[in-house]
Write a protein that holds these residues in place. Structure first.
Motif, PDB file in Angstrom:
ATOM      1  N   UNK A  22       0.816  -1.219   0.000  1.00 22.55           N
ATOM      2  CA  UNK A  22       0.000   0.000   0.000  1.00 22.55           C
ATOM      3  C   UNK A  22       0.848   1.268   0.000  1.00 22.55           C
ATOM      4  N   UNK A  23       1.902   1.234  -0.788  1.00 20.13           N
ATOM      5  CA  UNK A  23       2.748   2.400  -1.005  1.00 20.13           C
ATOM      6  C   UNK A  23       2.354   3.022  -2.334  1.00 20.13           C
ATOM      7  N   UNK A  24       2.761   4.257  -2.565  1.00 19.21           N
ATOM      8  CA  UNK A  24       2.580   4.848  -3.884  1.00 19.21           C
ATOM      9  C   UNK A  24       3.867   5.517  -4.312  1.00 19.21           C
ATOM     10  N   UNK A  25       3.945   5.776  -5.603  1.00 18.56           N
ATOM     11  CA  UNK A  25       5.125   6.418  -6.175  1.00 18.56           C
ATOM     12  C   UNK A  25       5.186   7.864  -5.700  1.00 18.56           C
ATOM     13  N   UNK A  26       6.368   8.343  -5.389  1.00 16.91           N
ATOM     14  CA  UNK A  26       6.539   9.709  -4.897  1.00 16.91           C
ATOM     15  C   UNK A  26       6.187  10.724  -5.975  1.00 16.91           C
ATOM     16  N   UNK A  27       5.445  11.725  -5.567  1.00 12.83           N
ATOM     17  CA  UNK A  27       5.146  12.844  -6.461  1.00 12.83           C
ATOM     18  C   UNK A  27       6.103  13.987  -6.120  1.00 12.83           C
ATOM     19  N   UNK A  28       6.090  15.007  -6.932  1.00 10.39           N
ATOM     20  CA  UNK A  28       6.900  16.196  -6.638  1.00 10.39           C
ATOM     21  C   UNK A  28       6.454  16.777  -5.303  1.00 10.39           C
ATOM     22  N   UNK A  29       5.149  16.818  -5.073  1.00 14.06           N
ATOM     23  CA  UNK A  29       4.631  17.358  -3.817  1.00 14.06           C
ATOM     24  C   UNK A  29       5.093  16.525  -2.622  1.00 14.06           C
ATOM     25  N   UNK A  30       5.080  15.193  -2.735  1.00 14.18           N
ATOM     26  CA  UNK A  30       5.583  14.334  -1.656  1.00 14.18           C
ATOM     27  C   UNK A  30       7.036  14.669  -1.345  1.00 14.18           C
ATOM     28  N   UNK A  31       7.849  14.809  -2.374  1.00 15.78           N
ATOM     29  CA  UNK A  31       9.270  15.115  -2.184  1.00 15.78           C
ATOM     30  C   UNK A  31       9.460  16.485  -1.533  1.00 15.78           C
ATOM     31  N   UNK A  32       8.661  17.448  -1.937  1.00 19.69           N
ATOM     32  CA  UNK A  32       8.747  18.780  -1.336  1.00 19.69           C
ATOM     33  C   UNK A  32       8.348  18.737   0.137  1.00 19.69           C
ATOM     34  N   UNK A  33       7.299  17.975   0.455  1.00 19.57           N
ATOM     35  CA  UNK A  33       6.864  17.864   1.852  1.00 19.57           C
ATOM     36  C   UNK A  33       7.924  17.194   2.710  1.00 19.57           C
ATOM     37  N   UNK A  34       8.567  16.161   2.185  1.00 21.72           N
ATOM     38  CA  UNK A  34       9.633  15.489   2.943  1.00 21.72           C
ATOM     39  C   UNK A  34      10.821  16.438   3.110  1.00 21.72           C
ATOM     40  N   UNK A  35      11.133  17.227   2.101  1.00 22.49           N
ATOM     41  CA  UNK A  35      12.232  18.198   2.214  1.00 22.49           C
ATOM     42  C   UNK A  35      11.925  19.234   3.290  1.00 22.49           C
ATOM     43  N   UNK A  36      10.684  19.716   3.353  1.00 24.13           N
ATOM     44  CA  UNK A  36      10.303  20.672   4.397  1.00 24.13           C
ATOM     45  C   UNK A  36      10.387  20.026   5.768  1.00 24.13           C
ATOM     46  N   UNK A  37       9.893  18.787   5.873  1.00 26.83           N
ATOM     47  CA  UNK A  37       9.957  18.057   7.138  1.00 26.83           C
ATOM     48  C   UNK A  37      11.415  17.884   7.574  1.00 26.83           C
ATOM     49  N   UNK A  38      12.274  17.531   6.627  1.00 26.80           N
ATOM     50  CA  UNK A  38      13.693  17.351   6.914  1.00 26.80           C
ATOM     51  C   UNK A  38      14.300  18.634   7.470  1.00 26.80           C
ATOM     52  N   UNK A  39      13.999  19.733   6.841  1.00 29.67           N
ATOM     53  CA  UNK A  39      14.527  21.023   7.283  1.00 29.67           C
ATOM     54  C   UNK A  39      14.033  21.371   8.693  1.00 29.67           C
ATOM     55  N   UNK A  40      12.773  21.116   8.967  1.00 34.98           N
ATOM     56  CA  UNK A  40      12.183  21.491  10.254  1.00 34.98           C
ATOM     57  C   UNK A  40      12.550  20.545  11.392  1.00 34.98           C
ATOM     58  N   UNK A  41      12.726  19.241  11.096  1.00 35.04           N
ATOM     59  CA  UNK A  41      12.846  18.264  12.174  1.00 35.04           C
ATOM     60  C   UNK A  41      14.186  17.557  12.289  1.00 35.04           C
ATOM     61  N   UNK A  42      15.010  17.602  11.267  1.00 32.16           N
ATOM     62  CA  UNK A  42      16.241  16.816  11.312  1.00 32.16           C
ATOM     63  C   UNK A  42      17.483  17.695  11.223  1.00 32.16           C
TER      64      UNK A  42
END
Length: 69
Positions: A22-42
């Motif tokens: 039940x995974x899906x292929x990453x979209x540009x929006x998914x990648x952008x959200x993970x990049x924002x999360x990375x910046x804020x939390x890691x």
């Protein structure tokens, strides 16, 4: 020894695995959200490559998104 499985078959297997887990292929929006999360939390806590990489892959798993290649 070269693989006897063709590109189309490998792609089909990837699709089947994504569907099963039940995974899906990453979209540009998914990648952008993970990049924002990375910046804020890691990145505020660590910039060690292995930790950052593990955190990003872990976040994609939490979201059930196949990481971009």
């Amino acid at each position: 020894m070269p693989s006897t499985i063709g590109v189309g078959e490998r792609l089909n297997h990837r699709i089947q695995i994504r569907e099963f887990f039940e995974f899906w292929e990453a979209s540009v929006q998914d990648s952008q959200e993970v990049a924002e999360w990375l910046h804020q939390h890691v990145l505020h806590h660590s910039q060690e490559w292995e930790h950052v990489k593990d955190s990003v892959y872990g976040r994609f798993r939490e979201l059930k998104v196949e990481p971009p290649m």
